[in-house]
Design an enzyme around this catalytic site. Sequence first.
Site, PDB file in Angstrom:
ATOM      1  CG  HIS A  98      -6.014  -1.801   0.048  1.00 24.04           C
ATOM      2  ND1 HIS A  98      -5.136  -1.583  -0.989  1.00 24.04           N
ATOM      3  CD2 HIS A  98      -5.455  -1.234   1.147  1.00 24.04           C
ATOM      4  CE1 HIS A  98      -4.104  -0.901  -0.542  1.00 24.04           C
ATOM      5  NE2 HIS A  98      -4.259  -0.672   0.758  1.00 24.04           N
ATOM      6  CB  SER A 117      -0.967  -0.053   1.188  1.00 25.48           C
ATOM      7  OG  SER A 117      -1.979   0.919   1.067  1.00 25.48           O
ATOM      8  CG  ASP A 176      -6.850  -2.681  -3.562  1.00 24.73           C
ATOM      9  OD1 ASP A 176      -7.291  -1.551  -3.310  1.00 24.73           O
ATOM     10  OD2 ASP A 176      -5.740  -3.076  -3.175  1.00 24.73           O
TER      11      ASP A 176
END
Length: 311
Positions: free
Chosen positions: A283, A161, A253
């Site tokens: 995610h 991320s 995601d």
Amino acid sequence: MTVPEPIALPGLDPATAGLLAMIAESGAPPLHELPLPVAREVYDQTAAFGGDPALVGRVSDMSADGVPARVYWPEGDGTHPVLIWLHGGGWTVGGVEAADRTARALCQGADCMVVSVDYRLAPEHPFPAGVDDARTAAEWVIKEIGSLGGDPARLAIGGDSAGGNLSAVVTNELPGTFAAQVLVYPATDLTLDHASISELGHSQLLTKEAMQWFRNHYAAGADWTDPRLSPLYASPEVLATAPPTLVITGDLDPLRDENVEYVRRLREAGATVDHARYPGQIHAFFELSGVIQAALQARARVVQALRDAWA
């Protein structure tokens, strides 16, 4: 505060759906609606969903030219390859404690040293503090890791991320340094203009509102097309210097489309890229290996990519 609704996404993995339903039933508000100190505590508590910590040879907290870092050694003697790991958390939450299970698992699985970087967080330390710390730590590894039992000729960098974002930026700024980069659902475009942000950015662990909250803490008022913020906008000449790259993406995601676009741009520039996409995953699934089987599969993919690069 808004209580998240149960997830209703077509094709959602049953294990992931069960976890999200449990979170929704708890009535816990989303991170971006909590006071920041509380959001950080809650985020750190999610590390428990990462399963039992893997056994490694030893662990030591160190200073990487002033940047706190936690260094992991695998069991066994000899000189080991090295992975620099940059944690997720929207540049705003997270740290080496929350990333401990991931660092241990990669250390054990890839039989490598892991340098987990505790870069400064926003909003106390906005952009470019995170980038500067990540690069400082990487340059420290290049200079010093040999004295700690690591092989400076076999370096890789990666993160999830926001950590994937920082990994991509550092890779682009230090061409020729790394044998591989591993980008786990990286944030590559802080304009937040891709279709999947709106299509999928609701009622899951990462929402469009949360991304806006993270981005505004990290880089309010900045040019979001700055390549140090959004590596998607790096020049073809810079992207052409990328080492073999693995990108991990969940197909549900909100960052999916910018992952796809970054892979496309890397390939167009001539880089070698393996894009591993996981149907039914959202995610943050990579960090949830204690409850989501696909996370173990993704971790194994990362381990193999590292071993292949170092071989």
